[in-house]
Design a protein around this motif. Structure first.
Motif, PDB file in Angstrom:
ATOM      1  N   TYR A 111       0.828  -1.205   0.000  1.00 35.55           N
ATOM      2  CA  TYR A 111       0.000   0.000   0.000  1.00 35.55           C
ATOM      3  C   TYR A 111       0.864   1.258   0.000  1.00 35.55           C
ATOM      4  O   TYR A 111       1.869   1.344   0.696  1.00 35.55           O
ATOM      5  CB  TYR A 111      -0.918  -0.006   1.223  1.00 35.55           C
ATOM      6  N   GLU A 112       0.459   2.221  -0.814  1.00 34.99           N
ATOM      7  CA  GLU A 112       1.096   3.532  -0.829  1.00 34.99           C
ATOM      8  C   GLU A 112       0.038   4.582  -0.535  1.00 34.99           C
ATOM      9  O   GLU A 112      -1.026   4.579  -1.146  1.00 34.99           O
ATOM     10  CB  GLU A 112       1.746   3.812  -2.186  1.00 34.99           C
ATOM     11  N   GLU A 113       0.346   5.466   0.387  1.00 31.70           N
ATOM     12  CA  GLU A 113      -0.623   6.475   0.794  1.00 31.70           C
ATOM     13  C   GLU A 113      -0.881   7.449  -0.352  1.00 31.70           C
ATOM     14  O   GLU A 113       0.035   8.106  -0.846  1.00 31.70           O
ATOM     15  CB  GLU A 113      -0.102   7.225   2.024  1.00 31.70           C
ATOM     16  N   THR A 114      -2.129   7.512  -0.780  1.00 31.33           N
ATOM     17  CA  THR A 114      -2.526   8.379  -1.883  1.00 31.33           C
ATOM     18  C   THR A 114      -3.819   9.088  -1.519  1.00 31.33           C
ATOM     19  O   THR A 114      -4.715   8.490  -0.917  1.00 31.33           O
ATOM     20  CB  THR A 114      -2.730   7.577  -3.180  1.00 31.33           C
ATOM     21  N   LEU A 115      -3.931  10.349  -1.875  1.00 32.21           N
ATOM     22  CA  LEU A 115      -5.121  11.118  -1.551  1.00 32.21           C
ATOM     23  C   LEU A 115      -6.262  10.795  -2.514  1.00 32.21           C
ATOM     24  O   LEU A 115      -6.047  10.487  -3.683  1.00 32.21           O
ATOM     25  CB  LEU A 115      -4.808  12.617  -1.611  1.00 32.21           C
ATOM     26  N   ASN A 116      -7.480  10.887  -1.986  1.00 29.83           N
ATOM     27  CA  ASN A 116      -8.698  10.854  -2.789  1.00 29.83           C
ATOM     28  C   ASN A 116      -8.936   9.528  -3.507  1.00 29.83           C
ATOM     29  O   ASN A 116      -9.525   9.486  -4.576  1.00 29.83           O
ATOM     30  CB  ASN A 116      -8.696  11.987  -3.827  1.00 29.83           C
ATOM     31  N   VAL A 117      -8.445   8.428  -2.964  1.00 36.47           N
ATOM     32  CA  VAL A 117      -8.781   7.116  -3.514  1.00 36.47           C
ATOM     33  C   VAL A 117      -9.163   6.190  -2.366  1.00 36.47           C
ATOM     34  O   VAL A 117      -8.787   6.402  -1.214  1.00 36.47           O
ATOM     35  CB  VAL A 117      -7.601   6.488  -4.309  1.00 36.47           C
ATOM     36  N   VAL A 118      -9.894   5.154  -2.700  1.00 34.79           N
ATOM     37  CA  VAL A 118     -10.280   4.152  -1.707  1.00 34.79           C
ATOM     38  C   VAL A 118      -9.056   3.312  -1.351  1.00 34.79           C
ATOM     39  O   VAL A 118      -8.313   2.880  -2.233  1.00 34.79           O
ATOM     40  CB  VAL A 118     -11.410   3.265  -2.259  1.00 34.79           C
ATOM     41  N   THR A 119      -8.842   3.067  -0.089  1.00 36.64           N
ATOM     42  CA  THR A 119      -7.694   2.276   0.356  1.00 36.64           C
ATOM     43  C   THR A 119      -8.043   0.793   0.394  1.00 36.64           C
ATOM     44  O   THR A 119      -9.224   0.419   0.387  1.00 36.64           O
ATOM     45  CB  THR A 119      -7.246   2.713   1.759  1.00 36.64           C
ATOM     46  N   PRO A 120      -7.030  -0.088   0.464  1.00 39.48           N
ATOM     47  CA  PRO A 120      -7.313  -1.522   0.620  1.00 39.48           C
ATOM     48  C   PRO A 120      -8.158  -1.805   1.861  1.00 39.48           C
ATOM     49  O   PRO A 120      -9.053  -2.649   1.821  1.00 39.48           O
ATOM     50  CB  PRO A 120      -5.916  -2.137   0.737  1.00 39.48           C
ATOM     51  N   LEU A 121      -7.876  -1.117   2.962  1.00 40.54           N
ATOM     52  CA  LEU A 121      -8.657  -1.302   4.185  1.00 40.54           C
ATOM     53  C   LEU A 121     -10.119  -0.924   3.956  1.00 40.54           C
ATOM     54  O   LEU A 121     -11.031  -1.633   4.391  1.00 40.54           O
ATOM     55  CB  LEU A 121      -8.064  -0.469   5.317  1.00 40.54           C
ATOM     56  N   ASP A 122     -10.359   0.197   3.252  1.00 39.52           N
ATOM     57  CA  ASP A 122     -11.730   0.605   2.929  1.00 39.52           C
ATOM     58  C   ASP A 122     -12.447  -0.489   2.146  1.00 39.52           C
ATOM     59  O   ASP A 122     -13.592  -0.844   2.438  1.00 39.52           O
ATOM     60  CB  ASP A 122     -11.722   1.895   2.096  1.00 39.52           C
ATOM     61  N   ALA A 123     -11.756  -1.018   1.132  1.00 42.56           N
ATOM     62  CA  ALA A 123     -12.366  -2.024   0.274  1.00 42.56           C
ATOM     63  C   ALA A 123     -12.706  -3.290   1.050  1.00 42.56           C
ATOM     64  O   ALA A 123     -13.780  -3.879   0.874  1.00 42.56           O
ATOM     65  CB  ALA A 123     -11.431  -2.347  -0.891  1.00 42.56           C
ATOM     66  N   MET A 124     -11.811  -3.709   1.947  1.00 44.79           N
ATOM     67  CA  MET A 124     -12.056  -4.941   2.693  1.00 44.79           C
ATOM     68  C   MET A 124     -13.166  -4.763   3.722  1.00 44.79           C
ATOM     69  O   MET A 124     -13.889  -5.708   4.025  1.00 44.79           O
ATOM     70  CB  MET A 124     -10.757  -5.428   3.325  1.00 44.79           C
ATOM     71  N   ARG A 125     -13.307  -3.574   4.247  1.00 44.86           N
ATOM     72  CA  ARG A 125     -14.455  -3.306   5.109  1.00 44.86           C
ATOM     73  C   ARG A 125     -15.755  -3.472   4.330  1.00 44.86           C
ATOM     74  O   ARG A 125     -16.740  -4.024   4.838  1.00 44.86           O
ATOM     75  CB  ARG A 125     -14.364  -1.885   5.667  1.00 44.86           C
ATOM     76  N   VAL A 126     -15.747  -2.982   3.091  1.00 46.55           N
ATOM     77  CA  VAL A 126     -16.938  -3.118   2.254  1.00 46.55           C
ATOM     78  C   VAL A 126     -17.212  -4.591   1.955  1.00 46.55           C
ATOM     79  O   VAL A 126     -18.356  -5.049   2.009  1.00 46.55           O
ATOM     80  CB  VAL A 126     -16.765  -2.315   0.949  1.00 46.55           C
ATOM     81  N   PHE A 127     -16.179  -5.357   1.643  1.00 46.09           N
ATOM     82  CA  PHE A 127     -16.337  -6.795   1.382  1.00 46.09           C
ATOM     83  C   PHE A 127     -17.025  -7.476   2.561  1.00 46.09           C
ATOM     84  O   PHE A 127     -17.961  -8.260   2.389  1.00 46.09           O
ATOM     85  CB  PHE A 127     -14.976  -7.447   1.153  1.00 46.09           C
ATOM     86  N   ILE A 128     -16.528  -7.186   3.760  1.00 46.48           N
ATOM     87  CA  ILE A 128     -17.073  -7.835   4.958  1.00 46.48           C
ATOM     88  C   ILE A 128     -18.493  -7.348   5.232  1.00 46.48           C
ATOM     89  O   ILE A 128     -19.350  -8.117   5.678  1.00 46.48           O
ATOM     90  CB  ILE A 128     -16.148  -7.581   6.159  1.00 46.48           C
ATOM     91  N   ARG A 129     -18.757  -6.089   4.937  1.00 41.70           N
ATOM     92  CA  ARG A 129     -20.108  -5.557   5.104  1.00 41.70           C
ATOM     93  C   ARG A 129     -21.089  -6.270   4.167  1.00 41.70           C
ATOM     94  O   ARG A 129     -22.223  -6.589   4.546  1.00 41.70           O
ATOM     95  CB  ARG A 129     -20.097  -4.052   4.808  1.00 41.70           C
ATOM     96  N   CYS A 130     -20.630  -6.549   2.968  1.00 40.87           N
ATOM     97  CA  CYS A 130     -21.492  -7.219   1.991  1.00 40.87           C
ATOM     98  C   CYS A 130     -21.715  -8.687   2.333  1.00 40.87           C
ATOM     99  O   CYS A 130     -22.772  -9.250   2.038  1.00 40.87           O
ATOM    100  CB  CYS A 130     -20.883  -7.104   0.595  1.00 40.87           C
ATOM    101  N   SER A 131     -20.702  -9.332   2.936  1.00 32.82           N
ATOM    102  CA  SER A 131     -20.822 -10.749   3.289  1.00 32.82           C
ATOM    103  C   SER A 131     -19.942 -11.011   4.503  1.00 32.82           C
ATOM    104  O   SER A 131     -18.725 -11.180   4.373  1.00 32.82           O
ATOM    105  CB  SER A 131     -20.400 -11.641   2.121  1.00 32.82           C
ATOM    106  N   ALA A 132     -20.554 -11.066   5.670  1.00 32.23           N
ATOM    107  CA  ALA A 132     -19.800 -11.172   6.920  1.00 32.23           C
ATOM    108  C   ALA A 132     -18.984 -12.456   7.016  1.00 32.23           C
ATOM    109  O   ALA A 132     -17.939 -12.482   7.657  1.00 32.23           O
ATOM    110  CB  ALA A 132     -20.750 -11.073   8.110  1.00 32.23           C
ATOM    111  N   ASP A 133     -19.465 -13.538   6.380  1.00 27.84           N
ATOM    112  CA  ASP A 133     -18.769 -14.817   6.524  1.00 27.84           C
ATOM    113  C   ASP A 133     -17.649 -15.010   5.507  1.00 27.84           C
ATOM    114  O   ASP A 133     -17.024 -16.067   5.466  1.00 27.84           O
ATOM    115  CB  ASP A 133     -19.762 -15.979   6.433  1.00 27.84           C
ATOM    116  N   ILE A 134     -17.347 -14.004   4.705  1.00 28.35           N
ATOM    117  CA  ILE A 134     -16.300 -14.163   3.698  1.00 28.35           C
ATOM    118  C   ILE A 134     -14.932 -14.394   4.342  1.00 28.35           C
ATOM    119  O   ILE A 134     -14.075 -15.072   3.783  1.00 28.35           O
ATOM    120  CB  ILE A 134     -16.265 -12.938   2.755  1.00 28.35           C
ATOM    121  N   VAL A 135     -14.728 -13.831   5.547  1.00 29.65           N
ATOM    122  CA  VAL A 135     -13.433 -13.997   6.211  1.00 29.65           C
ATOM    123  C   VAL A 135     -13.225 -15.427   6.695  1.00 29.65           C
ATOM    124  O   VAL A 135     -12.090 -15.826   6.987  1.00 29.65           O
ATOM    125  CB  VAL A 135     -13.304 -13.029   7.409  1.00 29.65           C
ATOM    126  N   SER A 136     -14.302 -16.218   6.771  1.00 23.72           N
ATOM    127  CA  SER A 136     -14.219 -17.578   7.310  1.00 23.72           C
ATOM    128  C   SER A 136     -14.049 -18.637   6.226  1.00 23.72           C
ATOM    129  O   SER A 136     -13.808 -19.800   6.536  1.00 23.72           O
ATOM    130  CB  SER A 136     -15.484 -17.899   8.119  1.00 23.72           C
TER     131      SER A 136
END
Length: 683
Positions: A111-136
């Motif tokens: 990861y490289e810090e960049t302004l005004n873009v979605v971060t990997p952490l943001d995206a993975m939060r969305v993934f888990i929000r969409c399907s909580a059991d994906i991490v399992s």
């Protein structure tokens, strides 16, 4: 539906959960949210009708590219914004989910810090929000996405490691039970050549040198993995006997060695000072990781004085060289009592054999003998001290089930035999037998052995019969037991010599470089320790040189260093101490040759810095008629002089040349060509 999902996505991007660890990212800006709407999905991806396949392929292409697409996470979130179920897709062959691939991208493109873009952490939060059991969900190899999230790129910046730490915390918190189940495994594989081990071990092996001002981001990263399963610090890898603390101590030694590196010319130059300071910082961060592994709650204590490092180290399966370093650098702690009025000696005596389950415990046969001997050497009066429960160390050792010799019980008894009066010996048959044995009641012992042969075959007397010197000679002896026996019986030259022979035999029988590396991980420092403890024993020096020569292909692997470990210095010291011993000179020369060939110019520089050239010159001059010495010394000199990048002193050509000429003339077939090459380089 799309609008509702957008609100969900927006809430995820703006969230700042309190369980994300010490390092957090700022909420996404409105520009970041706007970029989700404006970003364009590539046409070749957009034409895939199945949303799950579309998301998976988008991430897969990003993984396959040679350059990093900084908008990949924004594109992924855009698909999830419209099709929440897309994250549930699993590849029919690999079993990977989009979350697996997303975590894998991080290890390839930090990861490289960049302004005004979605971060990997943001995206993975969305993934888990969409399907909580994906991490399992596990893939075809049986790994959850956390497995890929622990793989740090060697090029990761401090910011990247901080970000990856947040992702690890997110995944663990999303399904703590499944994450802990994974973190307790001992058969995890990232690269087949590295073998199977614990996730903690692999994570420690992969983090880069941390040059950030302490505490660096690697400390938080390793702590995030260690905190849920602190007992795994002592767990045995399926493929070797190495442990996270052993690896970290080797890294600390290598970094400390670099912080004192000598450069040609003026060593007060700015670049030299910067190099040394940089590695001092790295060594400090590595040491802080060691502290975190010894006590996961250290950063939550009120003061550093609340933490007794020696107490913590003796309570787990701490590597012997690290434990000795801790005791030597904190000698006052050996005499300090904790809140239970226990000295480290009490803690070690009471430590249960294998603080983790027996299936993963790596506590070797003689581990506690070494620990207790070290503590008794530092503070023998501790054997007569009672704790808050009015218990002596010997009582605790007997009650905890420690064996007579390997468990250190005999060591405690020898220092303070009066403690035995507190123990109901009749309740411990094996202890009673051991006492009878150790007090030399020969006739009684012989008679008792005849009457109770079966019972003693499984008891202490069997341990007495097959003591360390017998065990290391067994052809099927376990490497872990050989290593622990050598550390616990340092004063016994026979154990050290035969232990070196056993290690050399195991190394010689390995069928692949990966297996040789697994042997070297714990063997190199053990052999060096044997040579340092018996400098006047030619047999120990000879067998030690043979073992180190065979293990030399593992140099530089997972912090194995034939420089920082003292291997090169020990070999040269053996040559200097036993100049007249033909076998020592031959085997030491051969070992130096192998080390330089495998280690390159850096190792050639190290050999030269510890007077290796002088030692080889003395070998040639002292044994002019011995073919073995002449051949091996010439080969070592040829290896040393082949690297132009090596920092070698002015070669003693005037003194060396006649010796090489003599070797070439006396043994033209065996030494002629090699001696000629060295002579041409000296000229």
């Amino acid at each position: 539906m799309g609008c509702q999902q957008s609100k969900a996505v927006q809430s995820q991007l703006s969230a700042d959960p309190k369980n994300e660890g010490a390092v957090r990212t700022a909420p996404a800006s409105p520009a970041s949210l706007a970029s989700i709407r404006s970003v364009t999905i590539p046409p070749e991806i957009n034409k895939i009708s199945n949303p799950g396949q579309r998301l998976y392929r988008l991430l897969e292409v990003a993984l396959e590219q040679n350059s990093y697409d900084e908008l990949i996470w924004t594109k992924a979130v855009k698909i999830c914004d419209k099709f929440a179920n897309a994250v549930n897709y699993q590849h029919p062959k690999s079993g990977d989910t989009p979350l697996h691939i997303a975590c894998r991208i991080l290890s390839l493109f930090p990861y490289e810090e960049t302004l005004n873009v979605v971060t990997p952490l943001d995206a993975m939060r969305v993934f888990i929000r969409c399907s909580a059991d994906i991490v399992s969900r596990t893939n075809g190899q049986g790994y959850i996405a956390l497995h890929d999230a622990l793989n740090v790129s060697p090029n990761a910046s401090p910011v990247a490691i901080q970000h990856q730490t947040q992702i690890v915390n997110l995944l663990i918190a999303a399904d703590y039970e499944t994450s802990v189940e994974y973190l307790q495994r001992t058969n995890v594989v990232y690269n087949r050549s590295d073998g199977a081990g614990t996730p903690l071990y692999h994570a420690v092996a992969r983090i880069p040198d941390d040059f950030s001002a302490p505490p660096g981001p690697t400390i938080h990263f390793i702590s995030a993995i260690h905190f849920p399963c602190p007992n795994m610090v002592s767990a045995k890898n399926d493929s070797n006997y190495d442990k996270p603390l052993s690896l970290l101590y080797r890294r600390f030694s290598r970094q400390f060695d670099q912080s004192e590196k000598f450069f040609p010319g003026d060593n007060s130059r700015r670049e030299v000072v910067e190099h040394r300071n940089k590695y001092k910082i790295a060594a400090m961060n590595t040491w802080k990781i060691i502290l975190a592994l010894l006590d996961p709650l250290l950063d939550k204590k009120k003061a550093v004085s609340d933490f007794y490092m020696v107490h913590a180290a003796v309570n787990i399966d701490c590597p012997p060289d690290l434990l000795r370093y801790i005791i030597e650098t904190r000698p006052e702690e050996v005499r300090k009592a904790n809140e239970k009025k226990r000295l480290p000696l009490h803690v070690a005596a009471d430590a249960k054999v294998g603080n983790v389950s027996s299936s993963i415990s790596s506590t070797s046969k003689y581990h506690y003998k070494f620990v207790i001997d070290e503590l008794l050497y530092s503070y023998p009066d501790g054997a007569a001290c009672i704790d808050a429960d009015n218990m002596l160390p010997l009582q605790l050792a007997v009650n905890s089930g420690k064996t007579w010799i390997g468990g250190g019980t005999k060591s405690l008894y020898d220092v303070y035999p009066d403690a035995m009066a507190r123990i109901p010996v009749d309740n411990f048959p094996t202890l009673k037998s051991a006492l009878s044995f150790s007090t030399n009641y020969a006739e009684e012992r012989e008679e008792e052995l005849k009457k109770n042969k079966d019972r003693f075959e499984n008891g202490v007397v069997k341990e007495e019969h097959y003591d360390a010197i017998m065990m290391v000679q067994k052809p099927d002896a376990d490497l872990g037991d050989i290593i622990s026996a050598m550390w616990a019986n340092e004063e016994d030259g026979g154990v050290q010599m035969l232990g070196c022979v056993a290690i050399a035999n195991i190394a010689n029988k390995t069928t692949s470089k990966s297996k040789l590396r697994s042997v070297a991980l714990t063997s190199v420092t053990t052999v060096v320790n044997a040579m340092k403890n018996h400098p006047n024993e030619p047999a120990v020096q000879e067998k030690g040189c043979i073992a180190l020569g065979l293990l030399s292909p593992a140099d530089h692997y997972r912090e194995i260093s034939f420089s920082a470990s003292g291997a090169v210095a020990s070999i040269v010291a053996a040559m200097q101490a036993h100049v007249s011993d033909v076998i020592v000179q031959q085997e030491a020369s051969a070992a130096l040759c192998n080390i330089v060939k495998n280690g390159g110019p850096e190792r050639a520089t190290v050999v030269a810095s510890v007077s290796g050239f002088t030692a080889l010159q003395n070998a040639l001059g002292t044994h002019p008629k011995n073919l073995g010495v002449q051949r091996e010394a010439c080969m070592a000199l040829e290896a040393l002089t082949q690297y132009q990048g090596a920092n070698l002193p002015d070669l003693p050509g005037v003194q060396m040349a006649p010796l090489l000429e003599a070797a070439r003339n006396r043994f033209p077939k065996e030494c002629g060509d090699i001696a000629g090459v060295v002579l041409s380089r000296l000229s």
